[in-house]
Design a protein around this motif. Structure first.
Motif, PDB file in Angstrom:
ATOM      1  N   LEU A   1      33.384 -41.201  28.859  1.00  0.00           N
ATOM      2  CA  LEU A   1      34.151 -42.031  27.704  1.00  0.00           C
ATOM      3  C   LEU A   1      34.103 -42.678  27.572  1.00  0.00           C
ATOM      4  N   LEU A   2      33.029 -42.477  26.428  1.00  0.00           N
ATOM      5  CA  LEU A   2      33.506 -42.951  24.769  1.00  0.00           C
ATOM      6  C   LEU A   2      33.653 -42.402  24.125  1.00  0.00           C
ATOM      7  N   ASN A   3      34.283 -40.921  24.651  1.00  0.00           N
ATOM      8  CA  ASN A   3      35.103 -40.175  23.588  1.00  0.00           C
ATOM      9  C   ASN A   3      36.656 -39.467  24.096  1.00  0.00           C
ATOM     10  N   THR A   4      36.898 -38.839  23.963  1.00  0.00           N
ATOM     11  CA  THR A   4      38.529 -38.365  23.748  1.00  0.00           C
ATOM     12  C   THR A   4      37.815 -37.057  24.824  1.00  0.00           C
ATOM     13  N   ILE A   5      38.820 -37.497  26.016  1.00  0.00           N
ATOM     14  CA  ILE A   5      38.817 -36.348  27.005  1.00  0.00           C
ATOM     15  C   ILE A   5      40.086 -35.075  26.811  1.00  0.00           C
ATOM     16  N   ASN A   6      39.019 -34.024  26.865  1.00  0.00           N
ATOM     17  CA  ASN A   6      40.175 -32.746  26.441  1.00  0.00           C
ATOM     18  C   ASN A   6      41.068 -31.865  27.530  1.00  0.00           C
ATOM     19  N   LEU A   7      41.817 -32.915  28.579  1.00  0.00           N
ATOM     20  CA  LEU A   7      42.078 -32.142  29.469  1.00  0.00           C
ATOM     21  C   LEU A   7      43.838 -32.833  29.558  1.00  0.00           C
ATOM     22  N   LYS A   8      44.194 -32.205  30.333  1.00  0.00           N
ATOM     23  CA  LYS A   8      46.094 -32.557  30.864  1.00  0.00           C
ATOM     24  C   LYS A   8      46.063 -34.171  31.824  1.00  0.00           C
ATOM     25  N   PRO A   9      46.730 -35.325  31.362  1.00  0.00           N
ATOM     26  CA  PRO A   9      46.507 -36.207  32.188  1.00  0.00           C
ATOM     27  C   PRO A   9      46.065 -36.051  33.370  1.00  0.00           C
ATOM     28  N   ASP A  10      46.924 -35.330  34.556  1.00  0.00           N
ATOM     29  CA  ASP A  10      46.509 -35.580  35.525  1.00  0.00           C
ATOM     30  C   ASP A  10      45.178 -34.825  35.778  1.00  0.00           C
ATOM     31  N   LYS A  11      44.919 -34.139  35.433  1.00  0.00           N
ATOM     32  CA  LYS A  11      43.337 -34.029  35.848  1.00  0.00           C
ATOM     33  C   LYS A  11      42.148 -35.395  35.362  1.00  0.00           C
ATOM     34  N   VAL A  12      42.701 -35.554  34.368  1.00  0.00           N
ATOM     35  CA  VAL A  12      41.906 -37.013  33.398  1.00  0.00           C
ATOM     36  C   VAL A  12      42.159 -38.282  34.726  1.00  0.00           C
ATOM     37  N   GLU A  13      43.014 -37.892  35.224  1.00  0.00           N
ATOM     38  CA  GLU A  13      42.937 -39.443  36.441  1.00  0.00           C
ATOM     39  C   GLU A  13      42.299 -38.802  37.652  1.00  0.00           C
ATOM     40  N   THR A  14      42.908 -37.424  37.835  1.00  0.00           N
ATOM     41  CA  THR A  14      41.655 -37.210  39.097  1.00  0.00           C
ATOM     42  C   THR A  14      40.224 -37.193  39.421  1.00  0.00           C
ATOM     43  N   ILE A  15      39.696 -36.895  37.544  1.00  0.00           N
ATOM     44  CA  ILE A  15      38.470 -37.190  37.265  1.00  0.00           C
ATOM     45  C   ILE A  15      38.026 -39.162  37.503  1.00  0.00           C
ATOM     46  N   THR A  16      39.232 -39.322  37.213  1.00  0.00           N
ATOM     47  CA  THR A  16      38.360 -40.734  37.072  1.00  0.00           C
ATOM     48  C   THR A  16      38.696 -41.962  38.053  1.00  0.00           C
ATOM     49  N   SER A  17      39.283 -41.070  39.037  1.00  0.00           N
ATOM     50  CA  SER A  17      38.325 -41.214  40.300  1.00  0.00           C
ATOM     51  C   SER A  17      37.610 -41.072  40.867  1.00  0.00           C
ATOM     52  N   ALA A  18      37.446 -39.783  40.877  1.00  0.00           N
ATOM     53  CA  ALA A  18      36.240 -39.293  41.079  1.00  0.00           C
ATOM     54  C   ALA A  18      34.776 -40.629  40.519  1.00  0.00           C
ATOM     55  N   TRP A  19      35.242 -40.378  39.225  1.00  0.00           N
ATOM     56  CA  TRP A  19      34.121 -41.854  38.593  1.00  0.00           C
ATOM     57  C   TRP A  19      34.103 -43.021  39.188  1.00  0.00           C
ATOM     58  N   LEU A  20      34.836 -43.662  39.618  1.00  0.00           N
ATOM     59  CA  LEU A  20      34.983 -44.765  40.361  1.00  0.00           C
ATOM     60  C   LEU A  20      34.207 -44.712  41.450  1.00  0.00           C
ATOM     61  N   ALA A  21      34.600 -43.890  41.905  1.00  0.00           N
ATOM     62  CA  ALA A  21      34.009 -43.445  43.229  1.00  0.00           C
ATOM     63  C   ALA A  21      32.142 -43.601  43.889  1.00  0.00           C
ATOM     64  N   LEU A  22      32.735 -42.871  42.445  1.00  0.00           N
ATOM     65  CA  LEU A  22      30.831 -42.568  42.716  1.00  0.00           C
ATOM     66  C   LEU A  22      29.940 -43.392  41.734  1.00  0.00           C
ATOM     67  N   HIS A  23      30.713 -44.446  40.866  1.00  0.00           N
ATOM     68  CA  HIS A  23      30.333 -45.646  40.263  1.00  0.00           C
ATOM     69  C   HIS A  23      29.874 -46.210  41.524  1.00  0.00           C
ATOM     70  N   ASN A  24      30.518 -47.264  42.284  1.00  0.00           N
ATOM     71  CA  ASN A  24      30.687 -47.621  43.746  1.00  0.00           C
ATOM     72  C   ASN A  24      28.672 -46.844  44.506  1.00  0.00           C
ATOM     73  N   LEU A  25      29.533 -46.058  44.885  1.00  0.00           N
ATOM     74  CA  LEU A  25      28.630 -45.549  45.274  1.00  0.00           C
ATOM     75  C   LEU A  25      26.905 -45.863  44.542  1.00  0.00           C
ATOM     76  N   LEU A  26      26.802 -45.589  43.617  1.00  0.00           N
ATOM     77  CA  LEU A  26      25.626 -46.063  43.707  1.00  0.00           C
ATOM     78  C   LEU A  26      25.057 -47.468  42.961  1.00  0.00           C
ATOM     79  N   ILE A  27      26.579 -48.361  43.135  1.00  0.00           N
ATOM     80  CA  ILE A  27      26.065 -49.533  42.925  1.00  0.00           C
ATOM     81  C   ILE A  27      25.233 -49.741  44.112  1.00  0.00           C
ATOM     82  N   THR A  28      26.422 -49.359  44.802  1.00  0.00           N
ATOM     83  CA  THR A  28      25.432 -49.557  46.642  1.00  0.00           C
ATOM     84  C   THR A  28      24.188 -49.509  46.702  1.00  0.00           C
ATOM     85  N   LYS A  29      23.808 -48.598  46.565  1.00  0.00           N
ATOM     86  CA  LYS A  29      22.937 -47.875  46.435  1.00  0.00           C
ATOM     87  C   LYS A  29      21.080 -48.477  45.713  1.00  0.00           C
ATOM     88  N   ASN A  30      22.270 -48.812  44.804  1.00  0.00           N
ATOM     89  CA  ASN A  30      20.856 -49.303  43.950  1.00  0.00           C
ATOM     90  C   ASN A  30      21.137 -50.538  43.173  1.00  0.00           C
TER      91      ASN A  30
END
Length: 297
Positions: free
Chosen positions: A211-240
């Motif tokens: 996330l500190l760098n430019t992601i070399n993917l199309k906007p729709d794929k970046v949107e999908t991947i960002t949603s996954a990052w946020l869900a994983l972040h919440n899971l890791l926060i909950t567990k730790n």
């Protein structure tokens, strides 16, 4: 013909990509899987991660009646040439905008991702389902109640910076020009409440450093991947959660903003919103004062 890759290997490659931001070409050599195959299944796995975690993990900090803090973040990407300046933002990069609501435990309780970078935080919020729900009183906010040792009933609110509109359920800073001492103290206390969203972004970026760098993917794929990052972040926060310092002085944990709708009374006027902010100001300068607030002005 598409390669036959096991579900476990697809997940392993996707988690490696999410954690490190390695290019598909690098992953191809590491896992001996074709570039085109990786480019197909990574977004699919990200969607599966988001869909399986969002219900549980995507659904008050020394200031009562506060349910969360809202802010926006630009996710930098390599915009398609055909889009011209569509994704060009005020920072001079191309991006999509991530709008989030964060609770006191650094968890993302609402996300809106995908709007092009030219749109301001205020504009993204205006077109979001969160804005519509607050305007039509369809979020299940708790019933109004007075601040501690006060008598006037006040709504539960979301705190925001100056970029967002002041409304009955959105509490924002006072304008910065010609402020009184009480207004400056009120802004300081609201900023303390808002820092939870900045902390959440900081944890997210340090965990997924791509996330500190430019992601070399199309906007729709970046949107999908960002949603996954946020869900994983919440899971890791909950567990730790014990690994993170939570600023929870006087927090009222009975009230957590959850998914679900409930009809409330009609819209409130701008005058009511201004009066609510004044009531918060009087509280933090009176019975709700904290020892440090005057020395830090």
């Amino acid at each position: 013909m598409r390669e036959c890759i096991s579900a476990r290997d697809r997940l392993t490659v996707t988690l490696r990509f999410l954690a490190t931001g390695e290019s598909y070409k690098s992953l191809m050599f590491s896992f001996r899987i074709g570039h085109s195959t990786i480019s197909q299944f990574v977004p699919e796995v990200c969607t599966a991660i988001y869909n399986s975690l969002k219900a549980e993990n995507l659904k008050k900090w020394n200031l009562p009646n506060v349910l969360g803090a809202i802010d926006g973040k630009h996710i930098m990407l390599q915009a398609p040439r055909s889009e011209g300046s569509t994704y060009f933002n005020y920072k001079g990069t191309h991006s999509i905008v991530l709008l989030v609501l964060v609770d006191a435990k650094y968890k993302f309780t609402y996300i809106d991702v995908g709007c092009n970078g030219r749109v301001s935080d205020r504009g993204v919020f205006a077109s979001s389902t969160l804005s519509h729900s607050t305007k039509t009183n369809k979020l299940n906010f708790p019933a109004e109640q007075p601040l501690p040792r006060r008598t006037k009933p006040l709504p539960f609110v979301i705190v925001a910076d100056a970029a967002f509109p002041l409304s009955y359920n959105i509490l924002k800073l006072f304008p910065f020009r010609n402020m009184s001492e009480h207004q400056r103290i009120s802004n300081y206390r609201l900023s303390r409440a808002r820092r939870v969203v900045e902390n959440a972004f900081g944890i997210l970026v340090n965990r997924f450093r791509i996330l500190l760098n430019t992601i070399n993917l199309k906007p729709d794929k970046v949107e999908t991947i960002t949603s996954a990052w946020l869900a994983l972040h919440n899971l890791l926060i909950t567990k730790n959660i014990s690994n993170y310092r939570i600023y929870n002085d006087d927090i009222d944990r009975r009230y957590i903003l959850r998914y679900g709708l409930s009809q409330q009374v009609g819209n409130r006027s701008t005058k009511d919103s201004l009066n609510n902010r004044l009531e918060f100001m009087e509280y933090v300068n009176g019975v709700g004062a904290v020892a440090s607030q005057n020395s830090l002005l």
